[in-house]
Design a protein around this motif. Sequence first.
Motif, short mmCIF file in Angstrom:
data_model
loop_
_atom_site.label_atom_id
_atom_site.label_comp_id
_atom_site.label_asym_id
_atom_site.label_seq_id
_atom_site.Cartn_x
_atom_site.Cartn_y
_atom_site.Cartn_z
N MET A 12 0.53 -1.24 -0.24
CA MET A 12 0.62 0.03 0.27
C MET A 12 1.07 1.51 0.20
O MET A 12 0.69 2.33 -0.41
CB MET A 12 -1.35 0.41 1.16
CG MET A 12 -2.32 -0.96 1.03
SD MET A 12 -2.94 -0.32 -0.06
CE MET A 12 -3.78 1.17 0.00
N LEU A 15 2.06 1.82 -3.96
CA LEU A 15 0.71 2.71 -4.43
C LEU A 15 0.02 3.83 -3.84
O LEU A 15 -0.17 4.46 -4.73
CB LEU A 15 -0.52 1.70 -4.00
CG LEU A 15 -0.47 0.26 -4.84
CD1 LEU A 15 -1.47 -1.10 -3.64
CD2 LEU A 15 -0.26 -0.72 -6.60
N THR A 16 0.25 4.39 -2.46
CA THR A 16 0.03 5.18 -2.37
C THR A 16 1.46 6.50 -2.53
O THR A 16 0.97 8.05 -1.94
CB THR A 16 -0.70 5.52 -0.95
OG1 THR A 16 0.11 5.09 -0.18
CG2 THR A 16 -2.13 4.25 -1.12
N LEU A 21 4.25 4.17 -11.37
CA LEU A 21 4.54 2.55 -11.85
C LEU A 21 3.71 2.25 -12.69
O LEU A 21 3.10 2.90 -13.86
CB LEU A 21 3.29 2.15 -10.18
CG LEU A 21 3.87 2.06 -9.27
CD1 LEU A 21 2.54 1.63 -8.65
CD2 LEU A 21 5.59 1.64 -8.94
N GLU A 25 2.70 -3.43 -12.39
CA GLU A 25 3.79 -2.96 -11.34
C GLU A 25 2.37 -3.11 -10.46
O GLU A 25 2.49 -3.51 -9.04
CB GLU A 25 4.82 -1.90 -10.89
CG GLU A 25 5.74 -2.10 -11.66
CD GLU A 25 6.77 -1.61 -11.84
OE1 GLU A 25 8.78 -1.50 -11.77
OE2 GLU A 25 6.28 0.25 -11.81
N GLY A 26 1.82 -2.02 -10.49
CA GLY A 26 0.70 -1.73 -9.73
C GLY A 26 -0.73 -2.50 -9.65
O GLY A 26 -1.45 -2.92 -8.61
N GLN A 27 -0.73 -3.71 -10.45
CA GLN A 27 -1.69 -4.59 -10.30
C GLN A 27 -1.25 -5.86 -9.13
O GLN A 27 -1.88 -6.26 -8.43
CB GLN A 27 -1.88 -5.45 -12.03
CG GLN A 27 -2.79 -7.17 -11.44
CD GLN A 27 -3.17 -7.62 -13.61
OE1 GLN A 27 -2.11 -7.70 -14.13
NE2 GLN A 27 -4.14 -8.27 -13.27
N LEU A 29 1.12 -4.98 -7.04
CA LEU A 29 1.22 -4.62 -5.46
C LEU A 29 -0.70 -4.25 -5.41
O LEU A 29 -0.73 -4.60 -3.60
CB LEU A 29 1.82 -3.18 -6.01
CG LEU A 29 3.02 -2.60 -6.38
CD1 LEU A 29 2.85 -1.71 -6.45
CD2 LEU A 29 4.11 -3.74 -4.70
N GLY A 30 -1.51 -4.29 -5.80
CA GLY A 30 -2.54 -4.23 -5.51
C GLY A 30 -3.43 -5.16 -4.94
O GLY A 30 -4.19 -6.06 -4.17
#
Length: 65
Positions: A12, A15-16, A21, A25-27, A29-30
């Motif tokens: 998180m 991501l924040t 990203l 990478e975002g997928q 990490l989510g």
Amino acid sequence: MIAFNDHRAAAMAVLTSGANLRPREGQFLGGLAFDANPPTEKQANWLRILLDKHGLPPLADGGDA
């Protein structure tokens, strides 16, 4: 520098953080941020790489990652 004790909090944080990203990478990490199961060694390694790449604290030894 304070280390992350939890892989979910670490994911998180990336991501924040406002980091630029790639979609993959975002997928990743989510998914990791919302999965209570411990990450695999491969997932933990990629998380460590992303934390370092974006200047965030590392995962703590003995954490769940």
